[in-house]
Design a protein around this motif. Structure first.
Motif, PDB file in Angstrom:
ATOM      1  N   GLN A 368       1.498  -9.489  58.216  1.00 47.01           N
ATOM      2  CA  GLN A 368       2.791  -9.035  57.983  1.00 47.01           C
ATOM      3  C   GLN A 368       3.610 -10.248  58.517  1.00 47.01           C
ATOM      4  OE1 GLN A 368       4.327  -5.458  59.546  1.00 47.01           O
ATOM      5  NE2 GLN A 368       5.594  -5.104  57.800  1.00 47.01           N
ATOM      6  N   LEU A 371       3.542 -13.412  56.235  1.00 48.60           N
ATOM      7  CA  LEU A 371       4.303 -13.165  55.069  1.00 48.60           C
ATOM      8  C   LEU A 371       5.915 -13.371  55.300  1.00 48.60           C
ATOM      9  CD1 LEU A 371       2.298 -10.344  53.338  1.00 48.60           C
ATOM     10  CD2 LEU A 371       2.540 -12.554  52.567  1.00 48.60           C
ATOM     11  N   HIS A 401      -3.372  -4.930  51.457  1.00 46.62           N
ATOM     12  CA  HIS A 401      -2.175  -5.120  50.779  1.00 46.62           C
ATOM     13  C   HIS A 401      -1.485  -6.327  50.921  1.00 46.62           C
ATOM     14  CE1 HIS A 401       1.859  -4.152  49.115  1.00 46.62           C
ATOM     15  NE2 HIS A 401       2.311  -4.602  50.128  1.00 46.62           N
ATOM     16  N   PHE A 402      -1.677  -6.822  52.522  1.00 47.13           N
ATOM     17  CA  PHE A 402      -0.734  -7.975  52.662  1.00 47.13           C
ATOM     18  C   PHE A 402      -1.563  -9.175  51.905  1.00 47.13           C
ATOM     19  CE2 PHE A 402       0.662  -5.306  56.427  1.00 47.13           C
ATOM     20  CZ  PHE A 402       1.920  -5.229  55.888  1.00 47.13           C
ATOM     21  N   GLN A 405      -0.551  -9.238  48.580  1.00 46.44           N
ATOM     22  CA  GLN A 405       0.829  -9.570  48.263  1.00 46.44           C
ATOM     23  C   GLN A 405       0.946 -11.092  48.587  1.00 46.44           C
ATOM     24  OE1 GLN A 405       3.495  -7.585  51.222  1.00 46.44           O
ATOM     25  NE2 GLN A 405       5.097  -8.746  50.741  1.00 46.44           N
ATOM     26  N   SER A 409       3.020 -12.175  45.270  1.00 41.53           N
ATOM     27  CA  SER A 409       4.312 -12.054  45.348  1.00 41.53           C
ATOM     28  C   SER A 409       4.857 -13.451  45.528  1.00 41.53           C
ATOM     29  CB  SER A 409       4.697 -11.298  46.514  1.00 41.53           C
ATOM     30  OG  SER A 409       4.291  -9.796  46.390  1.00 41.53           O
ATOM     31  N   ARG A 453       1.873   1.380  47.360  1.00 41.67           N
ATOM     32  CA  ARG A 453       2.707   0.071  47.006  1.00 41.67           C
ATOM     33  C   ARG A 453       1.481  -1.107  46.528  1.00 41.67           C
ATOM     34  NH1 ARG A 453       4.286  -2.362  53.277  1.00 41.67           N
ATOM     35  NH2 ARG A 453       1.999  -1.715  54.155  1.00 41.67           N
ATOM     36  N   THR A 454       0.332  -1.030  46.975  1.00 39.79           N
ATOM     37  CA  THR A 454      -0.750  -2.061  46.454  1.00 39.79           C
ATOM     38  C   THR A 454      -0.917  -1.746  45.065  1.00 39.79           C
ATOM     39  OG1 THR A 454      -1.790  -1.976  48.683  1.00 39.79           O
ATOM     40  CG2 THR A 454      -3.002  -2.940  46.786  1.00 39.79           C
ATOM     41  N   LEU A 457       1.970  -2.978  43.212  1.00 39.33           N
ATOM     42  CA  LEU A 457       2.243  -4.624  42.939  1.00 39.33           C
ATOM     43  C   LEU A 457       1.223  -5.218  42.049  1.00 39.33           C
ATOM     44  CD1 LEU A 457       3.059  -7.239  44.306  1.00 39.33           C
ATOM     45  CD2 LEU A 457       1.589  -7.151  45.824  1.00 39.33           C
ATOM     46  N   THR A 461       2.367  -6.808  38.409  1.00 37.60           N
ATOM     47  CA  THR A 461       2.062  -8.115  38.000  1.00 37.60           C
ATOM     48  C   THR A 461       1.244  -8.316  36.776  1.00 37.60           C
ATOM     49  OG1 THR A 461       1.505  -8.558  40.392  1.00 37.60           O
ATOM     50  CG2 THR A 461       0.475 -10.126  38.959  1.00 37.60           C
TER      51      THR A 461
END
Length: 776
Positions: A368, A371, A401-402, A405, A409, A453-454, A457, A461
């Motif tokens: 995190q 990122l 998730h990270f 991301q 992202s 949230r994964t 995302l 996308t």
């Protein structure tokens, strides 16, 4: 020789007049009071003798006080003379009276500070003499003196008295060898921030073998901060003060205490939290020791605080201290020492230092941080994620998730297809490992699953493009969400619906995709979409590439709007703006086509759709359009060639005085493109008559309208006469000149127009001369 004679005489007198106990004095006084006349008559000579002895006793007290105050090294003779007078006191005067009592106590207190041991012996004898005269026990008298000194906040004298009486042998002064008086003395001294007294008192307690306890530390710290809480203008103790105090605690053996630490933390809450954090760290690191009851959780909390605000060296020193008292490094320890901005290198250093392979919680924190720092961290984070997976511990959903991301992202551009495929591989590997590790496939509560949230995302996308190959992937993601009981939040639901609507081959199927996922099974259920999600779906619905000629179905559009209202979501202007704006763009594109005849049918269909939106606005009683929405509808009509409808909207706005400057520009522009000179004149006249303040843009629109209507001369009159010298401060600008010159050039009137501009507007003319390349 004289001193020897005085001493012998004093002993002789003392032997002849022994001091009576207090009980006999009281009984004697009582009997004398009952027979005053007889006493006066029968014993007049004795009364005179008593008065002389009392004065001698008082005189000797004053002399003893003077000798002690002068700092003489031999106060013993003066005290012996004083003590010799005691035998001559009468029964009635045997009680020590003021101010002699205070003088005697003051002299004894001065001797308490003397460095000579024989002076302390005088204090002991004086204490016994005073107690005997007052008829009380020596311990009670000593305690009374101490309490009166503390009440007066004379803590220095109280400490000296407590110290000297505590060393006395042969008499009962045990009050000085228990904690209660020391605690009282320390509380008053700490309340005055007297660091010297606290240090001195703790040293003397140690010499007297009075061991301080946890309560001793609590009392001192509470008093230190109590003064600040009572006086808001007084700040809490400084860091140096608390550092000195904590070192004193360490030397005195006062242990770590959670209650004391809470007082410290609370004391700095509304003051300087940075100092509070440093004091907290110092207190914990200095006083913690085996058996103090400091839990591992508290140690980890202290390590985390140091890591967040201190240096690596400070964290390491505190860590070593905690290890000495029993802390065993674990994944929680690794998480605590990382700090707020730790990166991958810091993570690897602490893993090696602690001897810990790693941990999902700490690894997720590092990812995190990386990122948040930005930069091209995607490949590095994915490599780190894979490396942690290979260590053997179970990676967390946060780590997944990270990693995803980092791949998907980007504020600069959409992720590449390779990045999307890599993200999907990471997702599938995570699910496969979860399935393999779970003993019970039906017990979803005990299984880990990706973060909501994964999914959001991934689905967002996949909705960025129109490639239908991701449609099966989206469906499989939705199946997994249902399998793991992961609820679709409104944003994710909107993303999925948008993806399906774009992938469907016909508008009807796109609408059904919305109905399938957008509406809850039961009308009473919580809506699947929020206001933002509905607006995104309406925008996507209008822009579907499958619409014939790009014209969306207003019927289906307003069915979605109706669903929105049924779920008590506010119907704002955004929904109407979406479809009106889309239709206006279609109308502009159709009007600018090479052959208007070829697009005439399309413009007719667009006009009909605009009229249906207009009708929906008129019949919708629960919604009141604002002037911006009416302006947009008026502009859409004029772009679609529906000048009459545009004029009707203007007349309605003008009649109700709900128009603005944008409305004026739109209707004048419509007059220009529809060759409606008479209407333009009526609009202008109405504005002038009503005194409406037109801005420069309105005037420039009027100039352009007149030029488009081949009325350049009239436009010149407006420029040079109407726009000049106005009371509202409006004046022509460079744009006004450019408009006239552009149309004048088309009609061969540029020299004439330039000449008039130079004559009437010389300042503007010369400011444009170099810019336009005019010759003088």
């Amino acid at each position: 020789m004289l001193l020897r004679r005085a001493f012998v005489e004093g002993r002789r007198i003392q032997a002849r007049h022994p001091l009576r106990p207090r009980s006999s004095i009281h009984s004697r006084t009582t009997s004398l009071a009952a027979q005053p006349t007889q006493q006066h008559v029968n014993k007049p000579r004795e009364s005179t003798t008593l008065q002389v002895s009392d004065r001698a006793f008082i005189k000797e007290i004053e002399h003893f006080h003077a000798v002690v105050s002068a700092g003489g090294k031999t106060p013993r003779p003066a005290f012996n003379r004083l003590r010799g007078c005691v035998g001559m006191l009468s029964d009635a005067s045997s009680l020590l009276q003021e101010p002699s009592k205070s003088l005697l106590e003051e002299a004894l207190l001065r001797l308490c500070r003397s460095p000579y041991p024989h002076d302390c012996t005088i204090v002991k004898d004086g204490l016994l003499m005073s107690a005997q005269l007052l008829g009380v026990a020596a311990a009670d008298y000593a305690a009374d003196v101490f309490n009166r000194l503390v009440d007066k906040s004379d803590v220095r004298s109280a400490l000296d008295w407590l110290w000297v009486t505590g060393k006395m042998s042969g008499i009962d002064v045990g009050y000085a060898l228990v904690l209660a008086p020391w605690h009282r003395l320390l509380e008053v001294g700490a309340g005055n921030r007297n660091e010297y007294l606290i240090a001195n008192a703790l040293t003397k307690m140690e010499r007297l073998k009075v061991s301080p306890t946890v309560d001793t530390g609590r009392i001192i710290v509470a008093a230190m901060f109590r003064s600040a809480s009572l006086d808001k203008a007084r700040p809490p103790p400084s860091y140096d003060t608390m550092k000195h105090l904590i070192n004193l605690f360490h030397s005195a053996g006062i242990p770590y205490d959670e209650h004391t630490l809470s007082v410290i933390k609370e004391g700095y809450t509304d003051a300087d939290e940075e100092i509070g954090r440093r004091v907290e760290l110092l207190y914990t690191s200095t006083l913690v020791r085996p058996g103090t009851g400091l839990s591992e959780a508290r140690m980890h909390e202290a390590l985390a605080s140091t890591a967040a605000n201190g240096t690596r060296k400070q964290v390491l020193r505190q860590l070593r201290r905690f290890q000495e008292v029993g802390l065993r490094p674990s994944e929680d320890t690794l998480f605590s020492v990382l700090g707020g901005d730790a990166k991958i290198d810091d993570y690897e250093y602490w893993c090696k230092t602690l001897g810990v392979s790693g941990g999902s919680k700490a690894a997720a924190k590092v990812m995190q941080n990386v990122l948040a720092a930005g930069g091209s961290s995607g490949p590095r984070l994915v490599e780190f994620y894979q490396h942690e997976r290979n260590k053997g511990y179970t990676v967390s959903s946060y780590m997944l998730h990270f990693a995803i991301q980092a791949l998907l992202s980007s504020a600069l551009a959409a992720p590449s297809e390779r990045a999307v495929e890599t993200a999907l591989v990471l997702y599938r590997d995570f699910i496969r490992e979860d399935d393999a590790a779970s003993p019970d496939k039906d017990d979803h509560s005990r299984r880990k699953h990706p973060e909501p949230r994964t999914y959001q995302l991934l689905l967002r996308t996949l909705t960025r493009g129109y490639d239908k190959k991701y449609l099966p992937v989206a469906i499989s993601l939705m199946d997994d969400m249902r399998r793991f009981d992961v609820d679709l939040d409104p944003q994710t639901t909107a993303s999925v619906i948008i993806l399906l609507m774009r992938a469907c081959p016909t508008p009807a199927e796109s609408f059904e995709a919305y109905r399938l996922l957008g509406k809850p099974p039961d009308q009473s259920d919580k809506p699947n979409l929020d206001e933002e999600g509905y607006n995104a779906i309406l925008d996507t619905f209008c822009k579907l590439k499958t619409w014939p000629d790009g014209i969306p179905s207003t019927k289906h559009f307003f069915q979605i709007v109706t669903d929105m209202r049924k779920h008590s979501l506010e119907l704002n202007h955004k929904a109407y703006t979406i479809i009106i704006g889309h239709l206006a763009r279609l109308a502009t594109a159709a009007s600018s086509a090479p052959s208007v005849l070829e697009t005439g049918d399309v413009r007719t269909q667009i006009a009909k759709s605009i009229a249906r939106v207009h009708n929906h606005l008129n019949v919708n009683s629960g919604f009141t359009p604002d002037v911006a929405l009416w302006n947009q509808l008026m502009d859409a009509y004029q772009r679609a060639g529906c000048f009459t409808e545009a004029c009707r909207i203007w007349q309605k706005l003008f009649a109700t005085r709900t128009f603005n400057n944008v409305s004026v520009s739109i209707i004048i522009d419509a007059c220009a493109f529809n060759q409606a000179y008479d209407m333009a004149v009526r609009v202008f006249t109405g504005l002038v008559d009503s005194g409406y303040p037109m801005n420069v843009r309105n005037w420039n629109t009027l100039l352009e309208c007149l030029c488009r209507l081949d009325r350049i001369d009239e436009a010149m009159k407006v420029l040079c006469l109407e726009m000049m010298g106005r009371e509202d401060g409006i004046e022509p600008d460079k744009e006004s000149i450019r408009i006239l010159l552009k149309f004048a050039a088309k009609h061969g009137q540029e020299p004439e127009v330039r000449s008039k501009i130079k004559r009437f507007l010389p300042k503007l003319y010369y400011s444009l001369q170099s810019e336009m390349g005019w010759q003088s």
